[in-house]
Design an enzyme around this catalytic site. Structure first.
Site, short mmCIF file in Angstrom:
data_model
loop_
_atom_site.label_atom_id
_atom_site.label_comp_id
_atom_site.label_asym_id
_atom_site.label_seq_id
_atom_site.Cartn_x
_atom_site.Cartn_y
_atom_site.Cartn_z
N HIS A 161 38.93 -30.55 -20.42
CA HIS A 161 39.40 -30.62 -19.04
C HIS A 161 40.59 -31.54 -18.91
O HIS A 161 41.53 -31.27 -18.17
CB HIS A 161 38.27 -31.13 -18.13
CG HIS A 161 37.49 -30.01 -17.52
ND1 HIS A 161 36.20 -30.15 -17.12
CD2 HIS A 161 37.85 -28.74 -17.24
CE1 HIS A 161 35.79 -29.00 -16.61
NE2 HIS A 161 36.76 -28.13 -16.68
N CYS A 195 45.56 -10.59 -25.06
CA CYS A 195 45.24 -11.74 -24.20
C CYS A 195 44.96 -13.00 -25.00
O CYS A 195 44.61 -14.03 -24.43
CB CYS A 195 44.09 -11.42 -23.27
SG CYS A 195 42.54 -11.07 -24.11
C1 PEP Z 1 40.60 -14.61 -27.88
O1 PEP Z 1 39.65 -14.71 -28.65
O2 PEP Z 1 41.78 -14.46 -28.25
C2 PEP Z 1 40.37 -14.68 -26.43
C3 PEP Z 1 41.33 -14.40 -25.57
O3 PEP Z 1 39.15 -15.08 -25.99
P1 PEP Z 1 38.64 -16.60 -26.05
O4 PEP Z 1 39.83 -17.45 -26.39
O5 PEP Z 1 38.08 -16.87 -24.71
O6 PEP Z 1 37.62 -16.54 -27.14
#
Ligand code: PEP
Ligand code: MG
Length: 589
Positions: free
Chosen positions: A194, A506
């Site tokens: 955080h 993402c």
């Molecule tokens: C990833 O694994 O790239 C992702 C976007 O999910 P997280 O970072 O939440 O695991």
């Protein structure tokens, strides 16, 4: 003779460079007096405990009242979470029980309760939840300070200093909003803590994770803090301080300029449109995403809602939160990912046994399928929110088609239940995160049975190269430019386009100014990135020509090592992007 110049290495948690005298804050670590209490004293200790919790709560309420509307939304939300922990029954129950059954004093009881909750959170396989254990510890320290009759807030005079502390209580960051410090250095923490999220929001250059920093620095020592490289210089030369100040100033001007250039349209140099979406961890970030002018939310990590509480949120509560996000983001779409957390994080009271490889255990979709009561409530809430606007539901860590079918069947069942109840339900698109090698191999078949794919490169690198995301000893192996990773990314593009299904990325590779030309060259046209990275990503995209990027990707796919890929990338794009790389601390000379 003075002390020699020394460099300490940590984790760069918020970009920028700051110079200033150290201001040491060690109040974060008040050691509690431990003693056993006599028979008949339990009621008195419980009263002391309750009074301390109440004073600590009032202190936070006070900080909240002082915060103006302009305070960052993340910050307000964290403060809310900490306030909520003050009424957390689990914390109070465990501490009270320790006083009654084990005859320990209130300080000791709080330490026990906090230790127990934090330990369970710390075992979670997902960074995010491991980091939340620090929040519980913060709250515990606040209460213990109150038991000793002390407040745990920061000193009033902070402006221009480099704040050096074991760990900054997010509540104390209120003062940082009012009085900005030159930089922040902490002993604990990781890039997803955080404190790090707040520092990025407040744009304070920050280095976290330098163990024992408070013992190594003297009050008033001049420090240079490089938030790009994760480096702190003790006893810097005056010329080094001047250079660092200049660099910090340049970075501030640079980010300001990028912001001013923002506009809705994001396209490459040769006019190829790119959809730029935001990754959101906290519901309040949805409004900020609108302000940044992104095209929607490409990843909302719903698991935050399940934290810092004993019981998971009800279907109604979730439906409310998801609907709010959808309304704030309308008419743009929101991709809500079903919970991505491990069993341990959800069962803090059940003493779940520690498993040897939590990242390979009951995590993400596996947990959802194993805990239908939990998953169903979330799916029903998502379907209800989908009646309010454009929602896409995304399943994390899918390993193959069988798992996707099970998840879809659960969604259908949730829909039937809602319809029987006479609820309004929407028709969300359903997608899969590609973050396991098995999902890459089967991406064509997965794509046929869902509406979209989104590549999570953070986990794809972890599972593809067998490198624990959270283990600093092997972090050097987590190389996103590894040709093995690039070949996987390439094969996903082919799989999605063969069946004409939308594809996005993402994971953090989409937000990396060095790697981005390759991502574009491989054919990714929808990028979902952390909010703080939006201006930079927009600028990189505008400077990249996709024909050149495609040629580079072909070359990279034929390379044998990450070093070769990096050399090809730098040779091709240093001309267009070198200044951006330098500004963001990416070494490329
Ligand atoms: C990833 O694994 O790239 C992702 C976007 O999910 P997280 O970072 O939440 O695991
Ligand atoms: Mg992931």
């Amino acid at each position: 003779m003075g002390r020699p110049r020394e460099e300490l290495r940590g984790i760069g948690a918020s970009p920028g460079v700051g110079v200033g005298p150290a201001l040491l804050v060690d109040s974060q670590n008040p050691h509690a007096r431990h003693h056993h209490i006599g028979s008949g004293e339990a009621a008195f200790e419980i009263e002391r405990l309750k009074a301390a919790i109440e004073r600590s709560r009032c202190e936070l309420e006070d900080i909240r009242a002082r915060l103006g509307e302009e305070a960052p939304a993340d910050y307000r939300l964290i403060l809310e979470a900490h306030l909520m922990m003050h009424s957390d029954e689990l914390l109070i129950d465990v501490a009270t029980k320790a006083i009654e059954d084990e005859a320990v004093n209130a300080e000791w009881a709080v330490e026990r309760a906090v230790g127990q909750i934090a330990r369970h959170l710390a075992q979670a396989p997902v960074d995010y939840f491991r980091d939340r254990s620090a929040d519980v510890e913060h709250v515990g320290r606040r209460i213990i300070a109150q038991l000793a009759g002390r407040s745990s807030s920061l000193p009033a005079e902070l402006a221009g200093s480099v704040l050096v502390t074991d760990d900054l209580h997010p509540a104390d960051a209120a003062q940082l909003i009012e009085t900005p410090v030159a930089a922040l250095v902490t002993g604990l923490g990781s890039a997803t803590s955080h404190t790090a999220i707040l520092a990025r929001t407040l744009e304070i250059p920050t280095v976290v994770g330098i163990a024992g920093i408070v013992e190594q620095v003297g009050e008033g020592d001049e420090l240079v803090v490089d938030g790009f490289a994760g480096r702190v210089v003790l006893e810097p030369e005056p010329a080094e301080c001047d250079r660092a100040r200049l660099r910090g100033q340049r970075w501030r001007q640079f980010t300001q300029k990028l912001r001013e250039q923002a506009g809705d349209r994001v396209e490459t140099r040769d006019g190829v449109p790119i959809e730029l979406l935001a990754n959101v961890d906290l519901p309040a970030e949805a409004a900020l995403a609108q302000e940044e002018g992104v095209h929607g939310i490409g990843l909302y990590r719903t698991e935050f809602l399940f934290m810092s509480r004993r019981e998971p949120p009800s279907e109604d509560e979730q439906a409310q939160v998801y609907s709010d996000i959808v309304r704030v983001s309308a008419p743009r779409s929101v991709t809500l990912r079903t919970i991505d957390l491990g069993g341990d994080a959800l069962s803090i009271e059940s003493h779940a046994p520690r498993v040897p490889n939590p990242a390979l255990g009951l995590r993400a979709i596996r947990l959802g399928l194993a805990r239908p009561e939990l998953f169903h409530d979330q799916l029903k809430a998502l379907l209800r929110a989908a009646a309010e606007g454009r929602i896409r539901v995304m399943f994390p860590l899918i390993s193959g088609v069988h798992e996707l079918r099970l998840a879809k069947a659960a969604l259908s069942q949730a829909r039937r239940e809602l319809l029987t109840r006479g609820e309004r339900v929407g028709e969300p698109e359903v997608g899969v995160m590609i973050e396991l090698p098995s999902a890459v191999v089967m991406a064509d078949r997965l794509a046929r049975e869902c509406d979209f794919l989104s590549v999570g490169t953070n986990d794809l690198v972890q599972y593809g190269l067998a490198v624990d995301r959270a283990n600093p000893e092997v972090a050097y192996l987590a190389e996103s430019l590894d040709p093995a990773i690039l070949r996987m990314l390439d094969s996903v593009v082919r799989a999605a386009s063969a069946v004409d299904k939308p594809l996005s990325m993402c994971g953090d590779m989409a937000a990396d100014a060095l790697v981005l030309p390759l991502v574009l060259g491989l054919g990714y046209r929808v990028l979902s990135v952390p909010l703080s990275a939006v201006p930079l990503v927009r600028e990189v995209v505008r400077r990249v020509d996709t024909t050149t990027a495609r040629a580079l990707a072909e070359k990279a796919l034929d390379c044998a090592t990450a070093e070769e890929v990096r050399a090809a990338l730098v040779a091709e794009f240093a001309g267009q992007l070198g200044d951006l790389w330098s500004e963001t601390g990416i070494e490329h000379a």
